[in-house]
Write a protein that holds these residues in place. Structure first.
Motif, short mmCIF file in Angstrom:
data_model
loop_
_atom_site.label_atom_id
_atom_site.label_comp_id
_atom_site.label_asym_id
_atom_site.label_seq_id
_atom_site.Cartn_x
_atom_site.Cartn_y
_atom_site.Cartn_z
N THR A 224 19.27 0.80 -6.16
CA THR A 224 20.13 1.98 -6.05
C THR A 224 21.49 1.70 -6.66
N ARG A 225 22.27 2.76 -6.86
CA ARG A 225 23.62 2.61 -7.39
C ARG A 225 24.51 1.86 -6.39
N ILE A 253 21.82 -3.24 -11.76
CA ILE A 253 20.78 -2.20 -11.81
C ILE A 253 20.91 -1.49 -13.15
N TYR A 254 19.84 -1.48 -13.92
CA TYR A 254 19.89 -0.95 -15.28
C TYR A 254 19.33 0.48 -15.31
N PHE A 255 19.96 1.32 -16.15
CA PHE A 255 19.52 2.71 -16.26
C PHE A 255 19.94 3.28 -17.60
N LYS A 277 23.72 1.45 -18.14
CA LYS A 277 23.66 0.01 -17.92
C LYS A 277 22.40 -0.52 -18.60
N PRO A 278 22.51 -1.35 -19.64
CA PRO A 278 23.76 -1.82 -20.23
C PRO A 278 24.50 -0.70 -20.94
N ASN A 279 25.74 -0.98 -21.34
CA ASN A 279 26.57 0.03 -21.97
C ASN A 279 25.85 0.66 -23.17
N ALA A 280 26.11 1.95 -23.33
CA ALA A 280 25.42 2.71 -24.37
C ALA A 280 26.04 2.47 -25.74
N ASN A 281 25.22 2.62 -26.76
CA ASN A 281 25.69 2.67 -28.15
C ASN A 281 25.76 4.14 -28.56
N TYR A 324 16.92 1.59 -22.38
CA TYR A 324 16.17 2.32 -21.37
C TYR A 324 16.08 3.82 -21.65
N GLY A 325 16.73 4.31 -22.70
CA GLY A 325 16.63 5.72 -23.03
C GLY A 325 17.86 6.21 -23.77
N SER A 326 17.91 7.53 -24.02
CA SER A 326 19.04 8.11 -24.76
C SER A 326 19.26 9.56 -24.31
N LYS A 327 20.49 10.05 -24.54
CA LYS A 327 20.83 11.44 -24.29
C LYS A 327 21.87 11.87 -25.31
#
Length: 402
Positions: A224-225, A253-255, A277-281, A324-327
């Motif tokens: 959890t956060r 915790i990675y998301f 997490k980790p920081n986004a590009n 872990y993904g993108s938005k």
């Protein structure tokens, strides 16, 4: 000596005639002296325990004899060489001689003249663990020996492995703490502090043929956060460690990126903001066409418009991504054409029309109050004669009559 006397006492009891002879009495004295000398002789050796990679002193010496030492022989029975065999001899003139191949790690540090056969073994390895026998050959008493046990301590290789847990509602493995290849086995435990029952641990050990043991302790919890960022410690103790070894670990915790927002830094600068997490590009793009390098500047999450012209009008997208993904987030840019003076003139006209409209509304709203004020002013008496005043009032009433 008492044993020798007892033996000859029994012997003489069986054969009394021989015991009367002088020769036998002399023989009894000689044997008694030899037995006394043998009982006083001692071969002293001390078992030793050393840490892997260290230096072992295999101490071995003889006391209580005046016999001539002719040779010192060393035998060993170790993990590498399971059969007891000679591997080194020490002679009074020739010195140290290896049997079946040399080993520079062994060094003779004793003294032959002092009946001291001590060896030094450097860079001790697990293969050297076992029993060592030193044998002293005397004349005329023969061989005297003792056995020395070499024990090895092997410190563990320690590490913490992050299992890279992702945000969720089910229990998962956070991390593992390992103490590998220790002898004797090490103890591994977690200090979780304020997390308490939010986490749990399990511990497993595996022992190998060389008597070393690997111990693994695992840390579990719900990702959890709230638990993200908490620091815990893995403590390794016992075994060959003289003091506890502590390894710190921060639960991560990675998301994937959450909602992407675009904030305005200034009239020509914008920034893409998200949590990940980790920081986004970040990647900026323009819908339907490529970015003009001469007109815009991209620096990570930031977008700057270098010139406010209508050529920059359009829909811009910011994509935030990690493993872990993108938005995506969108920004619509519209720069009006024309000079700044025209814009100010338009603004002035709008302000003027607003003031006029407010005035018209005000007078319309208060029209009934103005009518009442006019009636009041007409009814105020003046300094003229009463007759003239009455006539004027009659005339005024007549005018107001339909």
């Amino acid at each position: 000596m008492d044993g020798a006397a007892s033996f000859f006492g029994s012997f003489c009891h069986n054969i009394p005639a021989i015991c009367d002879s002088a020769l036998l009495r002399v023989l009894l004295v000689i044997v008694s002296l030899l037995c006394a000398d043998v009982e006083a002789l001692q071969v002293i050796g001390e078992s030793v325990t050393v840490e892997q990679g260290g230096t072992a002193i295999l101490s071995c010496y003889v006391t209580g004899t005046n016999d001539d030492l002719t040779q010192i022989t060393w035998q060993r029975k170790t993990r590498e060489k399971p059969h007891n065999d000679n591997f080194l001899t020490i002679l009074p003139r020739e010195g140290v001689q290896f049997v079946n191949g040399g080993d520079d790690r062994f060094k003779y540090i004793g003294n032959f003249n002092n009946n001291n056969g001590t060896l030094q073994l450097s860079s001790v390895a697990l293969k050297d663990e076992g029993s060592y026998t030193c044998i002293f050959t005397f004349f005329p008493s023969g061989n005297q020996k003792t056995e020395i046990t070499l024990n090895l301590l092997v410190p563990p290789f320690t590490n913490i492995k992050d299992n890279l847990p992702t945000l969720g509602t089910e229990e998962v493995l956070f991390a593992t703490c390992t103490a590998a290849g220790s002898k004797p086995p090490a103890e591994v435990r977690w200090l979780t502090g304020a997390l308490g029952e939010k986490v749990r641990t399990t511990t497993n050990s595996t022992q190998y043929d060389n008597d070393t043991t690997t111990t693994v302790s695992s840390l579990f919890g719900v990702p959890t956060r709230e638990i993200n960022g908490h620091q815990v410690q893995c403590v390794i103790s016992g075994g060959s460690l003289s003091t506890d070894r502590s390894l710190s670990f921060t639960i991560q915790i990675y998301f994937s990126p959450t909602e992407v927002n675009i904030s305005v830094i200034s009239e020509d600068s914008f920034e893409c903001v998200t949590e990940a997490k980790p920081n986004a590009n970040f990647i900026w793009s323009r819908s339907g066409q490529s970015l003009l390098e001469s007109a815009v500047k991209v620096d990570g999450a930031k977008l700057q418009l270098l010139s406010l012209t209508s050529d920059l009008n359009g829909l811009y997208q910011c994509e935030a991504s990690n493993t872990y993904g993108s938005k995506r987030g969108q920004l619509y840019v519209h720069v009006a054409s024309g000079s700044c003076s025209a814009a100010w003139a338009l603004l002035g006209v709008l302000i003027f029309l607003s003031i006029v409209g407010a005035a018209v509304w005000y007078f319309y709203k208060h029209e009934d109050q103005r009518h009442r004020f006019a009636l009041f002013w007409q009814r105020v008496p003046t300094n003229e004669s009463a007759g003239d005043s009455a006539a004027q009032q009659e005339q005024h009433q007549t005018e107001q009559s339909p």
